[in-house]
Design a protein around this motif. Sequence first.
Motif, mmCIF file in Angstrom:
data_model
loop_
_atom_site.group_PDB
_atom_site.id
_atom_site.type_symbol
_atom_site.label_atom_id
_atom_site.label_comp_id
_atom_site.label_asym_id
_atom_site.label_seq_id
_atom_site.Cartn_x
_atom_site.Cartn_y
_atom_site.Cartn_z
ATOM 1 N N SER A 1 0.823 -1.209 0.000
ATOM 2 C CA SER A 1 0.000 0.000 0.000
ATOM 3 C C SER A 1 0.860 1.263 0.000
ATOM 4 O O SER A 1 0.437 2.314 -0.498
ATOM 5 N N TYR A 2 2.078 1.182 0.530
ATOM 6 C CA TYR A 2 3.028 2.302 0.472
ATOM 7 C C TYR A 2 3.371 2.621 -0.981
ATOM 8 O O TYR A 2 3.417 3.787 -1.390
ATOM 9 N N ASP B 1 1.191 3.014 13.050
ATOM 10 C CA ASP B 1 2.099 4.085 13.465
ATOM 11 C C ASP B 1 2.957 4.537 12.284
ATOM 12 O O ASP B 1 3.207 5.731 12.090
ATOM 13 N N VAL B 2 3.392 3.552 11.488
ATOM 14 C CA VAL B 2 4.185 3.846 10.302
ATOM 15 C C VAL B 2 3.357 4.651 9.303
ATOM 16 O O VAL B 2 3.834 5.635 8.725
ATOM 17 N N ALA B 3 2.103 4.246 9.110
ATOM 18 C CA ALA B 3 1.224 4.942 8.165
ATOM 19 C C ALA B 3 1.007 6.393 8.568
ATOM 20 O O ALA B 3 1.040 7.302 7.717
ATOM 21 N N PHE C 1 -7.991 3.303 -4.333
ATOM 22 C CA PHE C 1 -6.807 2.494 -4.627
ATOM 23 C C PHE C 1 -6.603 1.449 -3.532
ATOM 24 O O PHE C 1 -6.738 1.742 -2.336
ATOM 25 N N TYR C 2 -6.218 0.252 -3.970
ATOM 26 C CA TYR C 2 -6.182 -0.919 -3.091
ATOM 27 C C TYR C 2 -4.989 -1.791 -3.497
ATOM 28 O O TYR C 2 -4.779 -2.043 -4.682
ATOM 29 N N GLY C 3 -4.186 -2.243 -2.518
ATOM 30 C CA GLY C 3 -2.900 -2.854 -2.823
ATOM 31 C C GLY C 3 -2.814 -4.353 -2.922
ATOM 32 O O GLY C 3 -1.742 -4.915 -2.679
ATOM 33 N N ALA C 4 -3.884 -5.055 -3.271
ATOM 34 C CA ALA C 4 -3.808 -6.512 -3.429
ATOM 35 C C ALA C 4 -2.858 -6.872 -4.562
ATOM 36 O O ALA C 4 -2.720 -6.133 -5.533
#
Length: 225
Positions: free
Chosen positions: A19-20, A49-51, A125-128
Amino acid sequence: MEPKAKPKAVVIYSGGMDSYTVLHLALQQGYKVYAVSFNYGQRHSKELDVAVKVCADLGVSHKLVDITAINQLLQGSSLTSTEIDIPTGEYEEDNMKSTVVPNRNMILLSLAIGYAVSLGSTEVFYGAHSGDHDIYPDCRPEFVDAMNIVSSIANYDDVQIISPFLHQTKLTILEVGLNMGLDYGQTWTCYLGQEKACGKCGSCVERLEAFAKVGLTDPVRYETL
């Protein structure tokens, strides 16, 4: 003449490397990004936390949504229950099936689509990616296609789910991100929320294999390395 406003896009952003990459891809494509992350009671909440930090650094609008109340309905997954061990080893169906959270992505996509409608956006947007297909039913192309149909029926304004890597591998995602100059030290993939990544869970193993294939060292710190 005033400059044309950027099109809006909602990006489901977990804080992980997939997702990044999608987040930056949407930014590169000229969208005004509205990132949304969900706390559904996952054991690896460190990813959130990273997000938060990444979005703050980028100046991207970001909502961290607490939906932990649904955790009581989504039992039986090692990602949401401390009573089930996180599996280690290869990222394969038999080994990773315990990490399936029932109906997770249908729930998260529904919320993200609703957010997009409220913003006047037509894309989520979606990270599959293809490595998820055998393990997670709600990452398969037929699921995404069906959700797009349902989305068009459920709303007056059509909102489409964009999955740039739906038919690509983790390796391809990494290569695309590296070509964009992305720093994957700003991501969290491990299914455990410890200070360092475990290096043993399927998610870590898949990530480490991708970095090995491009001849690079993963910038994230690991317990086992």
